[in-house]
Design a protein around this motif. Structure first.
Motif, PDB file in Angstrom:
ATOM      1  N   SER A   2      18.026  -0.048  51.275  1.00 26.92           N
ATOM      2  CA  SER A   2      18.472   1.011  50.382  1.00 26.92           C
ATOM      3  C   SER A   2      18.181   0.556  48.698  1.00 26.92           C
ATOM      4  CB  SER A   2      20.116   1.008  50.471  1.00 26.92           C
ATOM      5  OG  SER A   2      20.740  -0.287  50.452  1.00 26.92           O
ATOM      6  N   LYS A   3      18.278   1.598  48.076  1.00 27.81           N
ATOM      7  CA  LYS A   3      18.067   1.449  46.644  1.00 27.81           C
ATOM      8  C   LYS A   3      19.178   0.973  45.909  1.00 27.81           C
ATOM      9  CE  LYS A   3      14.216   4.392  46.470  1.00 27.81           C
ATOM     10  NZ  LYS A   3      13.485   5.330  45.709  1.00 27.81           N
ATOM     11  N   THR A   4      19.168   0.141  44.892  1.00 29.40           N
ATOM     12  CA  THR A   4      20.088  -0.323  44.033  1.00 29.40           C
ATOM     13  C   THR A   4      20.038   0.385  42.780  1.00 29.40           C
ATOM     14  OG1 THR A   4      19.866  -2.197  45.143  1.00 29.40           O
ATOM     15  CG2 THR A   4      21.143  -2.424  42.934  1.00 29.40           C
ATOM     16  N   ILE A   5      21.142   0.945  42.155  1.00 27.73           N
ATOM     17  CA  ILE A   5      21.499   1.678  41.101  1.00 27.73           C
ATOM     18  C   ILE A   5      22.444   0.955  40.152  1.00 27.73           C
ATOM     19  CG2 ILE A   5      22.084   3.849  40.027  1.00 27.73           C
ATOM     20  CD1 ILE A   5      21.096   5.576  42.140  1.00 27.73           C
ATOM     21  N   LEU A   6      21.960   0.630  38.934  1.00 25.87           N
ATOM     22  CA  LEU A   6      22.818  -0.111  38.113  1.00 25.87           C
ATOM     23  C   LEU A   6      23.551   1.098  37.062  1.00 25.87           C
ATOM     24  CD1 LEU A   6      24.022  -2.564  36.803  1.00 25.87           C
ATOM     25  CD2 LEU A   6      21.853  -2.830  35.405  1.00 25.87           C
ATOM     26  N   ILE A   7      24.759   0.883  37.121  1.00 25.13           N
ATOM     27  CA  ILE A   7      25.435   1.787  36.084  1.00 25.13           C
ATOM     28  C   ILE A   7      25.728   1.001  34.669  1.00 25.13           C
ATOM     29  CG2 ILE A   7      27.483   3.506  35.598  1.00 25.13           C
ATOM     30  CD1 ILE A   7      27.184   3.951  38.525  1.00 25.13           C
ATOM     31  N   VAL A   8      25.541   1.187  33.715  1.00 32.22           N
ATOM     32  CA  VAL A   8      25.697   0.499  32.628  1.00 32.22           C
ATOM     33  C   VAL A   8      26.627   1.346  31.593  1.00 32.22           C
ATOM     34  CG1 VAL A   8      25.008  -1.010  30.901  1.00 32.22           C
ATOM     35  CG2 VAL A   8      23.671  -0.858  32.721  1.00 32.22           C
ATOM     36  N   ASP A   9      27.745   1.123  31.535  1.00 32.72           N
ATOM     37  CA  ASP A   9      28.573   1.853  30.561  1.00 32.72           C
ATOM     38  C   ASP A   9      30.061   0.961  30.260  1.00 32.72           C
ATOM     39  OD1 ASP A   9      30.646   3.908  29.598  1.00 32.72           O
ATOM     40  OD2 ASP A   9      29.056   5.265  30.017  1.00 32.72           O
ATOM     41  N   ASP A  10      30.327   1.045  28.900  1.00 32.42           N
ATOM     42  CA  ASP A  10      31.782   0.139  28.607  1.00 32.42           C
ATOM     43  C   ASP A  10      32.934   0.715  29.101  1.00 32.42           C
ATOM     44  OD1 ASP A  10      31.162   2.233  26.578  1.00 32.42           O
ATOM     45  OD2 ASP A  10      32.402   1.034  25.296  1.00 32.42           O
ATOM     46  N   SER A  11      32.919   2.097  29.625  1.00 30.56           N
ATOM     47  CA  SER A  11      33.979   2.800  30.222  1.00 30.56           C
ATOM     48  C   SER A  11      34.262   2.787  31.680  1.00 30.56           C
ATOM     49  CB  SER A  11      34.015   4.422  29.780  1.00 30.56           C
ATOM     50  OG  SER A  11      34.907   4.809  30.600  1.00 30.56           O
ATOM     51  N   ALA A  12      34.919   2.108  32.307  1.00 31.11           N
ATOM     52  CA  ALA A  12      35.265   1.722  33.354  1.00 31.11           C
ATOM     53  C   ALA A  12      35.395   3.131  34.374  1.00 31.11           C
ATOM     54  CB  ALA A  12      36.619   0.793  33.891  1.00 31.11           C
ATOM     55  N   THR A  13      36.256   4.315  33.581  1.00 29.28           N
ATOM     56  CA  THR A  13      36.239   5.564  33.909  1.00 29.28           C
ATOM     57  C   THR A  13      34.961   6.177  34.303  1.00 29.28           C
ATOM     58  OG1 THR A  13      38.454   5.599  33.001  1.00 29.28           O
ATOM     59  CG2 THR A  13      37.472   7.700  33.684  1.00 29.28           C
ATOM     60  N   GLN A  14      34.158   6.038  33.181  1.00 30.47           N
ATOM     61  CA  GLN A  14      32.691   6.793  33.233  1.00 30.47           C
ATOM     62  C   GLN A  14      32.066   6.085  34.628  1.00 30.47           C
ATOM     63  OE1 GLN A  14      31.906   9.447  31.303  1.00 30.47           O
ATOM     64  NE2 GLN A  14      29.928   9.486  32.118  1.00 30.47           N
ATOM     65  N   ARG A  15      32.268   4.792  34.651  1.00 31.71           N
ATOM     66  CA  ARG A  15      31.344   4.249  35.862  1.00 31.71           C
ATOM     67  C   ARG A  15      31.642   4.419  36.981  1.00 31.71           C
ATOM     68  NH1 ARG A  15      32.330  -0.672  32.729  1.00 31.71           N
ATOM     69  NH2 ARG A  15      33.593  -1.386  34.315  1.00 31.71           N
ATOM     70  N   LEU A  16      33.179   4.910  36.980  1.00 28.56           N
ATOM     71  CA  LEU A  16      33.821   5.357  38.395  1.00 28.56           C
ATOM     72  C   LEU A  16      33.316   6.840  38.781  1.00 28.56           C
ATOM     73  CD1 LEU A  16      35.631   4.905  40.873  1.00 28.56           C
ATOM     74  CD2 LEU A  16      37.525   5.685  39.432  1.00 28.56           C
ATOM     75  N   MET A  17      33.321   7.499  37.416  1.00 30.22           N
ATOM     76  CA  MET A  17      32.963   8.975  37.844  1.00 30.22           C
ATOM     77  C   MET A  17      31.475   9.122  37.988  1.00 30.22           C
ATOM     78  SD  MET A  17      32.550  11.826  34.684  1.00 30.22           S
ATOM     79  CE  MET A  17      31.020  11.387  34.467  1.00 30.22           C
ATOM     80  N   LEU A  18      30.403   8.165  37.541  1.00 31.86           N
ATOM     81  CA  LEU A  18      29.141   8.362  37.965  1.00 31.86           C
ATOM     82  C   LEU A  18      29.163   7.888  39.299  1.00 31.86           C
ATOM     83  CD1 LEU A  18      27.490   6.747  34.820  1.00 31.86           C
ATOM     84  CD2 LEU A  18      26.990   9.152  35.733  1.00 31.86           C
ATOM     85  N   LYS A  19      29.800   6.636  39.772  1.00 32.88           N
ATOM     86  CA  LYS A  19      29.639   6.642  41.328  1.00 32.88           C
ATOM     87  C   LYS A  19      30.024   7.589  42.288  1.00 32.88           C
ATOM     88  CE  LYS A  19      32.102   2.750  41.338  1.00 32.88           C
ATOM     89  NZ  LYS A  19      32.640   1.525  41.821  1.00 32.88           N
ATOM     90  N   LYS A  20      31.128   8.396  41.886  1.00 30.53           N
ATOM     91  CA  LYS A  20      31.516   9.457  42.658  1.00 30.53           C
ATOM     92  C   LYS A  20      30.458  10.407  42.533  1.00 30.53           C
ATOM     93  CE  LYS A  20      36.382   8.803  42.396  1.00 30.53           C
ATOM     94  NZ  LYS A  20      37.647   9.468  41.920  1.00 30.53           N
ATOM     95  N   ILE A  21      30.081  10.854  41.426  1.00 30.05           N
ATOM     96  CA  ILE A  21      28.628  11.862  41.306  1.00 30.05           C
ATOM     97  C   ILE A  21      27.871  11.379  42.306  1.00 30.05           C
ATOM     98  CG2 ILE A  21      27.132  12.966  39.665  1.00 30.05           C
ATOM     99  CD1 ILE A  21      29.195  12.971  37.600  1.00 30.05           C
ATOM    100  N   LEU A  22      27.131  10.166  42.116  1.00 29.76           N
ATOM    101  CA  LEU A  22      26.054   9.916  43.166  1.00 29.76           C
ATOM    102  C   LEU A  22      26.490  10.083  44.575  1.00 29.76           C
ATOM    103  CD1 LEU A  22      25.017   6.573  41.204  1.00 29.76           C
ATOM    104  CD2 LEU A  22      23.729   8.580  41.195  1.00 29.76           C
TER     105      LEU A  22
END
Length: 124
Positions: A2-22
């Motif tokens: 599997s591929k690994t995607i790194l989410i870099v953002d100082d907002s934990a909320t934004q990181r969670l949202m991006l994980k859900k969107i993916l």
């Protein structure tokens, strides 16, 4: 593998949202790593090879611009696909970011389909 995607953002909320969107756009067979700034992102990359980076620009300690410059200056990471997700709204930013080597830019807020389209263009 599997591929690994790194989410870099100082907002934990934004990181969670991006994980859900993916997951929402159908990327279920991926590993997601997180970092809250560019310095943490470099540490993650050193320990876990990644296939793609989704990064904000405005972060403490090390900004997204500094992270991108560092990655593009190293032979081992210079070809790593990077998508910038930001609320920074300069009209010339698309050209500026493309010139420094990013593969896409999304302005916050964005629709999940916009990210899906960018990922399709990258072959993810």
């Amino acid at each position: 593998m599997s591929k690994t995607i790194l989410i870099v953002d100082d907002s934990a909320t934004q990181r969670l949202m991006l994980k859900k969107i993916l997951k929402m756009i159908g990327l279920t067979d991926i590993v997601i790593k997180e970092a809250s700034n560019g310095k943490e992102a470099l540490e993650v990359i050193e320990n876990h090879p990644v296939s793609l980076i989704l990064t904000d620009l405005n972060m403490p300690t090390m900004s997204g611009e500094e992270l991108i410059a560092t990655l593009k200056s190293q032979a081992s990471t210079c070809r790593l696909p990077i998508i910038v997700i930001t609320s920074k709204g300069a009209e010339n930013m698309q050209v500026e970011m493309t010139e420094i080597g990013i593969d896409g830019i999304l302005m916050k807020p964005f629709e999940p389909e916009q990210l899906a389209t960018l990922l399709q263009h990258l072959g993810e």
